[in-house]
Write a protein that holds these residues in place. Sequence first.
Motif, PDB file in Angstrom:
ATOM      1  N   PRO A 109       0.958  -6.871   1.953  1.00  0.00           N
ATOM      2  CA  PRO A 109       0.392  -5.633   1.568  1.00  0.00           C
ATOM      3  C   PRO A 109      -0.918  -5.200   2.733  1.00  0.00           C
ATOM      4  O   PRO A 109      -0.932  -5.872   3.641  1.00  0.00           O
ATOM      5  CB  PRO A 109      -0.545  -6.405   0.361  1.00  0.00           C
ATOM      6  CG  PRO A 109      -0.664  -7.609   0.680  1.00  0.00           C
ATOM      7  CD  PRO A 109       0.600  -7.918   1.653  1.00  0.00           C
ATOM      8  N   SER A 161      -3.991  -5.877  -4.083  1.00  0.00           N
ATOM      9  CA  SER A 161      -3.549  -5.337  -2.662  1.00  0.00           C
ATOM     10  C   SER A 161      -2.792  -4.204  -2.856  1.00  0.00           C
ATOM     11  O   SER A 161      -2.167  -3.742  -3.703  1.00  0.00           O
ATOM     12  CB  SER A 161      -3.236  -6.572  -1.768  1.00  0.00           C
ATOM     13  OG  SER A 161      -4.016  -7.558  -1.565  1.00  0.00           O
ATOM     14  N   HIS A 187      -7.144  -1.796  -3.372  1.00  0.00           N
ATOM     15  CA  HIS A 187      -7.100  -2.531  -2.231  1.00  0.00           C
ATOM     16  C   HIS A 187      -8.086  -2.194  -1.185  1.00  0.00           C
ATOM     17  O   HIS A 187      -8.291  -3.055  -0.367  1.00  0.00           O
ATOM     18  CB  HIS A 187      -5.733  -1.936  -1.426  1.00  0.00           C
ATOM     19  CG  HIS A 187      -6.145  -0.559  -0.486  1.00  0.00           C
ATOM     20  ND1 HIS A 187      -5.892   0.696  -1.094  1.00  0.00           N
ATOM     21  CD2 HIS A 187      -6.356  -0.444   0.741  1.00  0.00           C
ATOM     22  CE1 HIS A 187      -5.977   1.534  -0.391  1.00  0.00           C
ATOM     23  NE2 HIS A 187      -6.329   0.841   0.959  1.00  0.00           N
ATOM     24  N   TYR A 243       0.497  -2.257  -2.091  1.00  0.00           N
ATOM     25  CA  TYR A 243       1.830  -2.449  -1.426  1.00  0.00           C
ATOM     26  C   TYR A 243       2.552  -1.183  -1.182  1.00  0.00           C
ATOM     27  O   TYR A 243       2.281  -0.168  -1.751  1.00  0.00           O
ATOM     28  CB  TYR A 243       2.592  -3.524  -2.674  1.00  0.00           C
ATOM     29  CG  TYR A 243       2.107  -4.755  -2.570  1.00  0.00           C
ATOM     30  CD1 TYR A 243       2.870  -5.924  -1.726  1.00  0.00           C
ATOM     31  CD2 TYR A 243       1.332  -5.135  -3.307  1.00  0.00           C
ATOM     32  CE1 TYR A 243       2.428  -7.245  -1.765  1.00  0.00           C
ATOM     33  CE2 TYR A 243       0.759  -6.463  -3.374  1.00  0.00           C
ATOM     34  CZ  TYR A 243       1.503  -7.388  -2.501  1.00  0.00           C
ATOM     35  OH  TYR A 243       0.841  -8.730  -2.386  1.00  0.00           O
ATOM     36  N   GLN A 247      -3.429   0.158  -7.301  1.00  0.00           N
ATOM     37  CA  GLN A 247      -3.512  -0.570  -6.156  1.00  0.00           C
ATOM     38  C   GLN A 247      -3.928   0.433  -4.842  1.00  0.00           C
ATOM     39  O   GLN A 247      -4.601  -0.067  -3.692  1.00  0.00           O
ATOM     40  CB  GLN A 247      -2.341  -1.250  -5.539  1.00  0.00           C
ATOM     41  CG  GLN A 247      -2.024  -2.515  -6.240  1.00  0.00           C
ATOM     42  CD  GLN A 247      -0.699  -3.067  -6.058  1.00  0.00           C
ATOM     43  OE1 GLN A 247       0.109  -2.450  -5.392  1.00  0.00           O
ATOM     44  NE2 GLN A 247      -0.074  -4.097  -6.857  1.00  0.00           N
ATOM     45  N   PHE A 274       4.229  -3.240  -6.366  1.00  0.00           N
ATOM     46  CA  PHE A 274       3.575  -2.078  -6.388  1.00  0.00           C
ATOM     47  C   PHE A 274       3.024  -1.764  -7.689  1.00  0.00           C
ATOM     48  O   PHE A 274       3.723  -1.760  -8.684  1.00  0.00           O
ATOM     49  CB  PHE A 274       4.151  -0.959  -5.521  1.00  0.00           C
ATOM     50  CG  PHE A 274       3.332   0.327  -5.854  1.00  0.00           C
ATOM     51  CD1 PHE A 274       2.313   0.722  -4.968  1.00  0.00           C
ATOM     52  CD2 PHE A 274       3.701   1.348  -6.795  1.00  0.00           C
ATOM     53  CE1 PHE A 274       1.522   1.989  -5.216  1.00  0.00           C
ATOM     54  CE2 PHE A 274       2.976   2.430  -7.039  1.00  0.00           C
ATOM     55  CZ  PHE A 274       1.882   2.691  -6.043  1.00  0.00           C
ATOM     56  N   TYR A 281      -4.203   4.404   3.250  1.00  0.00           N
ATOM     57  CA  TYR A 281      -2.989   4.027   2.613  1.00  0.00           C
ATOM     58  C   TYR A 281      -1.911   4.687   2.694  1.00  0.00           C
ATOM     59  O   TYR A 281      -0.810   4.213   2.945  1.00  0.00           O
ATOM     60  CB  TYR A 281      -3.584   3.948   1.147  1.00  0.00           C
ATOM     61  CG  TYR A 281      -2.302   3.487   0.075  1.00  0.00           C
ATOM     62  CD1 TYR A 281      -1.749   2.273   0.039  1.00  0.00           C
ATOM     63  CD2 TYR A 281      -1.358   4.554  -0.517  1.00  0.00           C
ATOM     64  CE1 TYR A 281      -0.454   1.708  -0.838  1.00  0.00           C
ATOM     65  CE2 TYR A 281      -0.375   4.196  -1.252  1.00  0.00           C
ATOM     66  CZ  TYR A 281      -0.123   2.838  -1.358  1.00  0.00           C
ATOM     67  OH  TYR A 281       1.080   2.227  -1.831  1.00  0.00           O
ATOM     68  N   ARG A 310      -2.659 -10.442  -4.719  1.00  0.00           N
ATOM     69  CA  ARG A 310      -1.359 -10.153  -5.091  1.00  0.00           C
ATOM     70  C   ARG A 310      -1.186  -8.702  -6.016  1.00  0.00           C
ATOM     71  O   ARG A 310      -0.488  -8.021  -6.047  1.00  0.00           O
ATOM     72  CB  ARG A 310      -0.490 -11.241  -5.657  1.00  0.00           C
ATOM     73  CG  ARG A 310       1.010 -10.814  -5.936  1.00  0.00           C
ATOM     74  CD  ARG A 310       1.793 -12.032  -6.296  1.00  0.00           C
ATOM     75  NE  ARG A 310       2.971 -11.762  -6.746  1.00  0.00           N
ATOM     76  CZ  ARG A 310       3.204 -11.431  -8.091  1.00  0.00           C
ATOM     77  NH1 ARG A 310       2.404 -11.404  -8.979  1.00  0.00           N
ATOM     78  NH2 ARG A 310       4.470 -11.320  -8.515  1.00  0.00           N
TER      79      ARG A 310
END
Length: 250
Positions: free
Chosen positions: A160, A35, A52, A37, A48, A44, A97, A32
């Motif tokens: 995510p 990762s 991630h 988002y 990340q 977010f 991403y 959480r």
Amino acid sequence: MISLPRITKALLLLNGLFFVLTGLLEMENIQRIFSGYYPLSPLFRPEQILTHMFLHGGTTHFFFNMFSLWMFGSTVERQLGEKKFTILYFVAGLGSYFLFNFVNYFEILSLEKNLVAMGLNPQSIIQNAENVLDIQGRISSLPQNQVPLAVEYARHFISPMLGASGAIYGLLVVFGLLNPNSELMLMFFPFPIKAKYFIPLLLLWDFLAGIRDSATDNTAHFAHIGGAIFGLILGLYWYRINLSRIYKNH
């Protein structure tokens, strides 16, 4: 691991460290926090975008990615050198991403229009949501006919992306550019297939699976494609490779 190139070895160790920490600590909390988002998700965090790349959704996901990193990364790093290899890995990971969330953006816009047409406020669905259960709890309180659309909308904010797959797809594409006639023998192919044919087929499968967007499919297919596209751009920029000549040269 002694014979591995330095950056490939470091990436394997770093991914392994995150995997062990995820196992020792509470997996859901680690995922959480680190990762990737959607940028407008309440979950977010800017870091990340990088972190991630070092998380994985389970043992199979981790070992398959690390095997691919070992298999293709070693060769690509030796061919590119440490600097270009490092740039390629992280640019492909970032590309995965951005494309994943670029596709999400248009899907979210379409869902928002439908939600507004049903008299719902899209922002209220995710407002003050601190975790997945809270969001799902709010959705379940809606009228039955509104639940499926609201769940689909919220899924883009609470689901995510994680894993090194996008970065590895970038390595895979450059491996194919530099070694187009290398024959790969993989589990789901009963015979050797040249890299220049295998990689486009793999990307086509990812594209079709991404378009299908099955609710039971947890793979971020467009993240794979994003990593591949950014890897392709870098590879072509660095080496000015003529793709038509690759396919003419059997």
